[in-house]
Scaffold this motif. Structure first.
Motif, PDB file in Angstrom:
ATOM      1  N   GLU A  20       5.006 -10.786  -4.938  1.00 27.73           N
ATOM      2  CA  GLU A  20       5.484 -12.044  -5.516  1.00 27.73           C
ATOM      3  C   GLU A  20       6.284 -12.855  -4.511  1.00 27.73           C
ATOM      4  O   GLU A  20       6.113 -14.073  -4.414  1.00 27.73           O
ATOM      5  CB  GLU A  20       6.320 -11.763  -6.756  1.00 27.73           C
ATOM      6  N   ALA A  21       7.149 -12.195  -3.767  1.00 26.37           N
ATOM      7  CA  ALA A  21       7.950 -12.899  -2.772  1.00 26.37           C
ATOM      8  C   ALA A  21       7.061 -13.510  -1.698  1.00 26.37           C
ATOM      9  O   ALA A  21       7.257 -14.658  -1.291  1.00 26.37           O
ATOM     10  CB  ALA A  21       8.965 -11.953  -2.140  1.00 26.37           C
TER      11      ALA A  21
ATOM     12  N   LEU B 295       8.650  -2.378  -6.885  1.00 24.25           N
ATOM     13  CA  LEU B 295       8.866  -2.816  -5.508  1.00 24.25           C
ATOM     14  C   LEU B 295       7.610  -3.464  -4.933  1.00 24.25           C
ATOM     15  O   LEU B 295       7.683  -4.485  -4.249  1.00 24.25           O
ATOM     16  CB  LEU B 295       9.282  -1.635  -4.625  1.00 24.25           C
ATOM     17  N   ALA B 296       6.465  -2.873  -5.212  1.00 29.47           N
ATOM     18  CA  ALA B 296       5.203  -3.430  -4.724  1.00 29.47           C
ATOM     19  C   ALA B 296       4.977  -4.834  -5.300  1.00 29.47           C
ATOM     20  O   ALA B 296       4.617  -5.767  -4.564  1.00 29.47           O
ATOM     21  CB  ALA B 296       4.028  -2.512  -5.086  1.00 29.47           C
TER      22      ALA B 296
ATOM     23  N   ARG C 180       0.839  -1.203   0.000  1.00 24.49           N
ATOM     24  CA  ARG C 180       0.000   0.000   0.000  1.00 24.49           C
ATOM     25  C   ARG C 180       0.874   1.253   0.000  1.00 24.49           C
ATOM     26  O   ARG C 180       0.632   2.193  -0.758  1.00 24.49           O
ATOM     27  CB  ARG C 180      -0.937   0.014   1.204  1.00 24.49           C
ATOM     28  N   ARG C 181       1.912   1.245   0.805  1.00 22.62           N
ATOM     29  CA  ARG C 181       2.812   2.400   0.868  1.00 22.62           C
ATOM     30  C   ARG C 181       3.540   2.617  -0.460  1.00 22.62           C
ATOM     31  O   ARG C 181       3.643   3.742  -0.951  1.00 22.62           O
ATOM     32  CB  ARG C 181       3.833   2.223   1.978  1.00 22.62           C
ATOM     33  N   TYR C 182       4.062   1.541  -1.036  1.00 25.52           N
ATOM     34  CA  TYR C 182       4.761   1.663  -2.313  1.00 25.52           C
ATOM     35  C   TYR C 182       3.835   2.218  -3.389  1.00 25.52           C
ATOM     36  O   TYR C 182       4.226   3.091  -4.170  1.00 25.52           O
ATOM     37  CB  TYR C 182       5.315   0.311  -2.774  1.00 25.52           C
ATOM     38  N   ARG C 183       2.611   1.727  -3.432  1.00 23.31           N
ATOM     39  CA  ARG C 183       1.676   2.191  -4.465  1.00 23.31           C
ATOM     40  C   ARG C 183       1.217   3.622  -4.217  1.00 23.31           C
ATOM     41  O   ARG C 183       0.980   4.367  -5.164  1.00 23.31           O
ATOM     42  CB  ARG C 183       0.504   1.235  -4.566  1.00 23.31           C
ATOM     43  N   THR C 184       1.116   4.009  -2.966  1.00 25.20           N
ATOM     44  CA  THR C 184       0.776   5.399  -2.655  1.00 25.20           C
ATOM     45  C   THR C 184       1.888   6.331  -3.119  1.00 25.20           C
ATOM     46  O   THR C 184       1.629   7.380  -3.724  1.00 25.20           O
ATOM     47  CB  THR C 184       0.530   5.570  -1.138  1.00 25.20           C
ATOM     48  N   ILE C 185       3.127   5.952  -2.852  1.00 22.82           N
ATOM     49  CA  ILE C 185       4.263   6.760  -3.283  1.00 22.82           C
ATOM     50  C   ILE C 185       4.305   6.843  -4.811  1.00 22.82           C
ATOM     51  O   ILE C 185       4.511   7.926  -5.382  1.00 22.82           O
ATOM     52  CB  ILE C 185       5.585   6.205  -2.720  1.00 22.82           C
TER      53      ILE C 185
END
Length: 67
Positions: free
Chosen positions: A50-51, A44-45, A11-16
């Motif tokens: 995936e990981a 990164l998201a 969520r944070r990565y997509r917000t950024i």
């Protein structure tokens, strides 16, 4: 890492990434650099998801085959 922590990171990565895209709309001179940053955060998201699911699915598969 727990599922909730993974989702929070995503969520944070997509917000950024979204903020970079919005900024790119208003700063044409830096558009390509800002969109490259947005792409990197989206990557990164996806990597985080995936990981998480690779580990989760591998564990599930190992438990199923062991039974």
């Amino acid at each position: 890492m727990t599922g909730n922590a993974v989702l929070e990171n995503v969520r944070r990565y997509r917000t950024i990434a979204s903020l970079y895209r919005q900024t790119a709309a208003f700063r044409p001179a830096q558009r390509s650099t800002l969109l490259a940053q947005a792409y990197e955060y989206e990557r990164l998201a996806m990597t985080e998801l995936e990981a998480h699911f690779t580990v989760h699915n591998t564990a599930s598969w190992n438990m199923a085959t062991a039974a």
